[in-house]
Design a protein around this motif. Structure first.
Motif, mmCIF file in Angstrom:
data_model
loop_
_atom_site.group_PDB
_atom_site.id
_atom_site.type_symbol
_atom_site.label_atom_id
_atom_site.label_comp_id
_atom_site.label_asym_id
_atom_site.label_seq_id
_atom_site.Cartn_x
_atom_site.Cartn_y
_atom_site.Cartn_z
ATOM 1 N N LYS A 132 56.244 27.775 -23.885
ATOM 2 C CA LYS A 132 56.062 28.970 -24.708
ATOM 3 C C LYS A 132 54.999 28.654 -25.748
ATOM 4 N N ILE A 133 54.318 29.664 -26.173
ATOM 5 C CA ILE A 133 53.245 29.520 -27.154
ATOM 6 C C ILE A 133 53.871 29.626 -28.543
ATOM 7 N N VAL A 134 53.740 28.570 -29.340
ATOM 8 C CA VAL A 134 54.307 28.585 -30.691
ATOM 9 C C VAL A 134 53.224 28.761 -31.758
ATOM 10 N N GLN A 135 51.976 28.619 -31.356
ATOM 11 C CA GLN A 135 50.851 28.919 -32.243
ATOM 12 C C GLN A 135 49.709 29.430 -31.379
ATOM 13 N N SER A 136 49.267 30.640 -31.671
ATOM 14 C CA SER A 136 48.179 31.255 -30.909
ATOM 15 C C SER A 136 46.895 30.456 -31.046
ATOM 16 N N GLY A 137 46.026 30.596 -30.051
ATOM 17 C CA GLY A 137 44.730 29.933 -30.124
ATOM 18 C C GLY A 137 43.987 30.027 -28.805
ATOM 19 N N VAL A 138 42.731 29.654 -28.865
ATOM 20 C CA VAL A 138 41.876 29.662 -27.681
ATOM 21 C C VAL A 138 41.816 28.254 -27.106
ATOM 22 N N VAL A 139 41.868 28.179 -25.774
ATOM 23 C CA VAL A 139 41.774 26.910 -25.056
ATOM 24 C C VAL A 139 40.557 26.992 -24.141
ATOM 25 N N THR A 140 39.715 25.964 -24.184
ATOM 26 C CA THR A 140 38.565 25.860 -23.285
ATOM 27 C C THR A 140 38.649 24.532 -22.542
ATOM 28 N N LYS A 141 37.785 24.354 -21.554
ATOM 29 C CA LYS A 141 37.795 23.083 -20.812
ATOM 30 C C LYS A 141 37.481 21.898 -21.711
ATOM 31 N N ALA A 142 36.782 22.149 -22.805
ATOM 32 C CA ALA A 142 36.425 21.077 -23.738
ATOM 33 C C ALA A 142 37.521 20.804 -24.772
ATOM 34 N N SER A 143 38.599 21.566 -24.730
ATOM 35 C CA SER A 143 39.673 21.407 -25.716
ATOM 36 C C SER A 143 40.351 20.045 -25.586
ATOM 37 N N SER A 144 40.715 19.508 -26.740
ATOM 38 C CA SER A 144 41.467 18.256 -26.746
ATOM 39 C C SER A 144 42.937 18.547 -26.441
ATOM 40 N N VAL A 145 43.625 17.537 -25.908
ATOM 41 C CA VAL A 145 45.058 17.630 -25.598
ATOM 42 C C VAL A 145 45.755 16.562 -26.422
#
Length: 148
Positions: A132-145
């Motif tokens: 489940k999403i607990v904080q909204s945001g944008v994810v891209t292929k360059a996003s850190s995990v």
């Protein structure tokens, strides 16, 4: 788990009109707390299962058994370089701007048999996880995990 080993491989989303066995690749996902993935056909249906994450290990296992699967075939929204089954229910992951909480491990669904009748059994322990999403945001292929 070594943080340098955690990275995002690919992103997928099925728009409302999409019908097919392989989810389309997308450049980004807009994750909306309490709703799901913007413009995804499953958004707003079950917030506990808003995002599906699969580890590349599931594809590796299929390939080792002669099953050629295109990424996106397992229904994932996010494909990662590590097996998310190593994580526990309730754990938190930050991917890009978004924060996700693991809510359940995916069950084996019958649509996997369409690719190969052995597939559900082969990847049973690596099928993927729902979050489940607990904080909204944008994810891209360059996003850190980051594991929180």
């Amino acid at each position: 788990m070594d943080g340098s080993m955690l990275h995002l491989i690919e992103l997928f989303s099925a728009p409302k009109e999409f019908k097919g066995p392989v989810r389309p690749r997308v450049k980004h996902l807009e994750l909306i707390e309490g709703h799901g993935i913007k413009n995804d056909k499953f958004a707003g249906k079950n917030v506990e299962r808003s995002v599906m994450i699969v580890g590349n290990i599931a594809y590796d296992i299929a390939q080792q058994h002669g099953i050629a699967l295109e990424q996106g075939s397992l229904g994932e929204n996010i494909l990662l370089s590590f097996d998310p089954h190593q994580l526990s229910l309730g754990e938190m992951i930050q991917i890009g701007e978004a924060k996700l909480q693991i809510t359940e491990k995916c069950s084996i669904c019958t649509h996997l048999s369409a690719f190969d009748t052995k597939l559900p059994t082969l990847i049973r322990e690596h099928r993927g996880i729902y979050c489940k999403i607990v904080q909204s945001g944008v994810v891209t292929k360059a996003s850190s995990v980051v594991l929180l």
